[in-house]
Scaffold this motif. Structure first.
Motif, PDB file in Angstrom:
ATOM      1  N   VAL A 160       0.839  -1.199   0.000  1.00 48.44           N
ATOM      2  CA  VAL A 160       0.000   0.000   0.000  1.00 48.44           C
ATOM      3  C   VAL A 160       0.873   1.248   0.000  1.00 48.44           C
ATOM      4  CG1 VAL A 160      -1.962  -1.146   1.083  1.00 48.44           C
ATOM      5  CG2 VAL A 160      -0.258  -0.024   2.525  1.00 48.44           C
ATOM      6  N   HIS A 161       2.125   1.061  -0.398  1.00 50.68           N
ATOM      7  CA  HIS A 161       3.099   2.148  -0.524  1.00 50.68           C
ATOM      8  C   HIS A 161       3.303   2.882   0.795  1.00 50.68           C
ATOM      9  CE1 HIS A 161       2.195   2.294  -5.157  1.00 50.68           C
ATOM     10  NE2 HIS A 161       2.331   1.075  -4.679  1.00 50.68           N
ATOM     11  N   GLY A 162       3.196   2.094   1.882  1.00 51.21           N
ATOM     12  CA  GLY A 162       3.449   2.646   3.204  1.00 51.21           C
ATOM     13  C   GLY A 162       2.334   3.516   3.752  1.00 51.21           C
ATOM     14  N   TYR A 163       1.187   3.565   3.108  1.00 49.21           N
ATOM     15  CA  TYR A 163       0.089   4.430   3.545  1.00 49.21           C
ATOM     16  C   TYR A 163      -0.493   3.931   4.866  1.00 49.21           C
ATOM     17  CZ  TYR A 163      -4.218   7.172   3.369  1.00 49.21           C
ATOM     18  OH  TYR A 163      -5.249   8.040   3.651  1.00 49.21           O
ATOM     19  N   GLN A 164      -0.644   4.852   5.825  1.00 51.02           N
ATOM     20  CA  GLN A 164      -1.083   4.481   7.163  1.00 51.02           C
ATOM     21  C   GLN A 164      -2.488   4.965   7.495  1.00 51.02           C
ATOM     22  OE1 GLN A 164       1.116   2.495   9.158  1.00 51.02           O
ATOM     23  NE2 GLN A 164       2.031   2.456   7.109  1.00 51.02           N
ATOM     24  N   GLY A 165      -3.175   5.590   6.543  1.00 51.51           N
ATOM     25  CA  GLY A 165      -4.461   6.207   6.826  1.00 51.51           C
ATOM     26  C   GLY A 165      -5.646   5.268   6.835  1.00 51.51           C
ATOM     27  N   THR A 166      -5.496   4.068   6.266  1.00 56.51           N
ATOM     28  CA  THR A 166      -6.562   3.062   6.292  1.00 56.51           C
ATOM     29  C   THR A 166      -5.930   1.697   6.533  1.00 56.51           C
ATOM     30  OG1 THR A 166      -6.457   2.554   3.919  1.00 56.51           O
ATOM     31  CG2 THR A 166      -7.925   4.349   4.596  1.00 56.51           C
ATOM     32  N   SER A 167      -6.768   0.738   6.885  1.00 56.65           N
ATOM     33  CA  SER A 167      -6.262  -0.625   7.024  1.00 56.65           C
ATOM     34  C   SER A 167      -5.982  -1.214   5.645  1.00 56.65           C
ATOM     35  CB  SER A 167      -7.280  -1.499   7.756  1.00 56.65           C
ATOM     36  OG  SER A 167      -8.460  -1.639   6.995  1.00 56.65           O
ATOM     37  N   GLY A 187      -9.255   0.413  -7.386  1.00 58.44           N
ATOM     38  CA  GLY A 187      -8.072   0.289  -8.209  1.00 58.44           C
ATOM     39  C   GLY A 187      -7.444   1.640  -8.506  1.00 58.44           C
ATOM     40  N   PRO A 188      -6.427   1.676  -9.345  1.00 59.11           N
ATOM     41  CA  PRO A 188      -5.859   0.516 -10.042  1.00 59.11           C
ATOM     42  C   PRO A 188      -5.009  -0.348  -9.114  1.00 59.11           C
ATOM     43  CG  PRO A 188      -4.543   2.441 -10.497  1.00 59.11           C
ATOM     44  CD  PRO A 188      -5.706   2.920  -9.680  1.00 59.11           C
ATOM     45  N   GLY A 189      -4.738  -1.552  -9.570  1.00 52.36           N
ATOM     46  CA  GLY A 189      -3.887  -2.452  -8.813  1.00 52.36           C
ATOM     47  C   GLY A 189      -3.259  -3.485  -9.731  1.00 52.36           C
ATOM     48  N   ALA A 190      -2.262  -4.184  -9.190  1.00 49.91           N
ATOM     49  CA  ALA A 190      -1.563  -5.218  -9.969  1.00 49.91           C
ATOM     50  C   ALA A 190      -1.307  -6.426  -9.084  1.00 49.91           C
ATOM     51  CB  ALA A 190      -0.249  -4.681 -10.525  1.00 49.91           C
ATOM     52  N   VAL A 191      -1.430  -7.601  -9.667  1.00 46.50           N
ATOM     53  CA  VAL A 191      -1.219  -8.855  -8.948  1.00 46.50           C
ATOM     54  C   VAL A 191      -0.200  -9.703  -9.701  1.00 46.50           C
ATOM     55  CG1 VAL A 191      -2.281 -10.935  -8.008  1.00 46.50           C
ATOM     56  CG2 VAL A 191      -3.607  -8.817  -8.134  1.00 46.50           C
ATOM     57  N   GLY A 192       0.726 -10.315  -8.948  1.00 43.07           N
ATOM     58  CA  GLY A 192       1.667 -11.251  -9.562  1.00 43.07           C
ATOM     59  C   GLY A 192       2.918 -10.626 -10.108  1.00 43.07           C
ATOM     60  N   ASP A 193       3.101  -9.344  -9.874  1.00 41.41           N
ATOM     61  CA  ASP A 193       4.302  -8.669 -10.356  1.00 41.41           C
ATOM     62  C   ASP A 193       5.213  -8.354  -9.171  1.00 41.41           C
ATOM     63  OD1 ASP A 193       6.083  -7.474 -12.138  1.00 41.41           O
ATOM     64  OD2 ASP A 193       4.479  -6.564 -13.301  1.00 41.41           O
ATOM     65  N   ALA A 194       5.728  -7.140  -9.083  1.00 41.75           N
ATOM     66  CA  ALA A 194       6.652  -6.768  -8.008  1.00 41.75           C
ATOM     67  C   ALA A 194       6.241  -5.420  -7.436  1.00 41.75           C
ATOM     68  CB  ALA A 194       8.084  -6.708  -8.529  1.00 41.75           C
ATOM     69  N   ALA A 195       6.729  -5.131  -6.224  1.00 41.76           N
ATOM     70  CA  ALA A 195       6.483  -3.843  -5.587  1.00 41.76           C
ATOM     71  C   ALA A 195       7.540  -3.636  -4.514  1.00 41.76           C
ATOM     72  CB  ALA A 195       5.084  -3.787  -4.975  1.00 41.76           C
ATOM     73  N   VAL A 196       7.720  -2.402  -4.115  1.00 40.83           N
ATOM     74  CA  VAL A 196       8.598  -2.093  -2.992  1.00 40.83           C
ATOM     75  C   VAL A 196       7.754  -2.138  -1.722  1.00 40.83           C
ATOM     76  CG1 VAL A 196      10.062  -0.359  -1.894  1.00 40.83           C
ATOM     77  CG2 VAL A 196      10.166  -0.702  -4.364  1.00 40.83           C
ATOM     78  N   ILE A 197       8.172  -2.979  -0.795  1.00 38.73           N
ATOM     79  CA  ILE A 197       7.464  -3.164   0.468  1.00 38.73           C
ATOM     80  C   ILE A 197       8.487  -3.082   1.593  1.00 38.73           C
ATOM     81  CG2 ILE A 197       6.035  -4.709   1.867  1.00 38.73           C
ATOM     82  CD1 ILE A 197       5.075  -5.999  -0.737  1.00 38.73           C
TER      83      ILE A 197
END
Length: 231
Positions: A93-100, A151-161
């Motif tokens: 969630v790109h580090g977003y802390q405003g929602t679960s 959305g938008p969103g992506a599944v099965g690829d990569a992300a920075v977490i």
């Protein structure tokens, strides 16, 4: 006129580790894995265990990444149709802390699909339900605010977490100390290095249990000119 892009991108054909590669990390503490990767690989310390993860031993599985973006959950919901038994689902969630980033009901659906664990760089909610579901999870804390599923969103690829790039098909090892990513391309070399780490840890543990109190002979270091007394 530019057409509206799809709200979901789904990659199904990412390379997966073999069962033997997964098994090589079974029961291995995260500290050992980091040592086998030159002391690196852990997600940010803000991502901490919750619920069953606070009492369970190390878990290991194949990463399936749901890149949601801030305040979003659509990709996580879609990932439920892609995960396989033994996978670890990671929600970015790109580090977003405003929602679960997830609650107990979706966590329960993950468990129904055979998912081994859940990891996110955002908060979770419904802590009592999380504890009841019993699926190990790692998150940044608790926040009852609701995310969106537009959305938008992506599944099965990569992300920075948590400061680390995580790609679907990487291996994840997680325990009460944190979450570690083994990139798919480095799995075999990490397994090889892990054997030396295990041997070194066993030898050092034996020394400590045998009464060892210090790392260095300071008098010898002074005699060799490697250290100096200043008093």
């Amino acid at each position: 006129m530019l057409e509206e892009p799809p709200i979901l991108r789904i990659r199904r054909g990412f390379p997966r580790p073999t069962a033997a590669q997964i098994e090589a990390f079974r029961g291995v503490p995260t500290g050992f894995v980091c040592d086998a990767m030159n002391g690196a690989g852990s997600l940010d310390t803000a991502i901490a265990p919750i619920g069953a993860a606070t009492t369970s031993g190390p878990v290991v599985g194949t990463a399936v990444v749901a890149d949601n973006g801030p305040a979003e959950i659509l990709a996580t919901m879609a990932a439920l149709s892609l995960v396989q038994e033994g996978d670890i689902l990671l929600s970015a969630v790109h580090g977003y802390q405003g929602t679960s980033a997830c609650g107990d009901l979706i966590l329960g659906m993950m468990k129904n699909n055979g998912v081994t664990a859940f990891v996110t760089d955002g908060p979770m909610r419904d802590v009592e339900g999380i504890e009841e579901v019993g699926l190990p999870a790692w998150c940044t804390g608790l926040n009852p605010n609701s995310p969106y599923s537009k959305g938008p969103g992506a599944v099965g690829d990569a992300a920075v977490i948590g400061g680390q790039r995580v790609a679907s098909g990487d291996i994840i090892v997680a325990d009460r100390s944190g979450v570690v990513v083994i990139p798919h391309a480095k799995i075999n070399e990490t397994i090889k290095a892990l054997e030396a780490v295990k041997a070194a840890e066993a030898a050092f543990e034996a020394k400590v249990k045998g009464g060892a109190k210090t790392f260095f002979d300071l008098d010898a270091m002074v005699a060799e000119g490697k250290a100096i007394w200043i008093d």
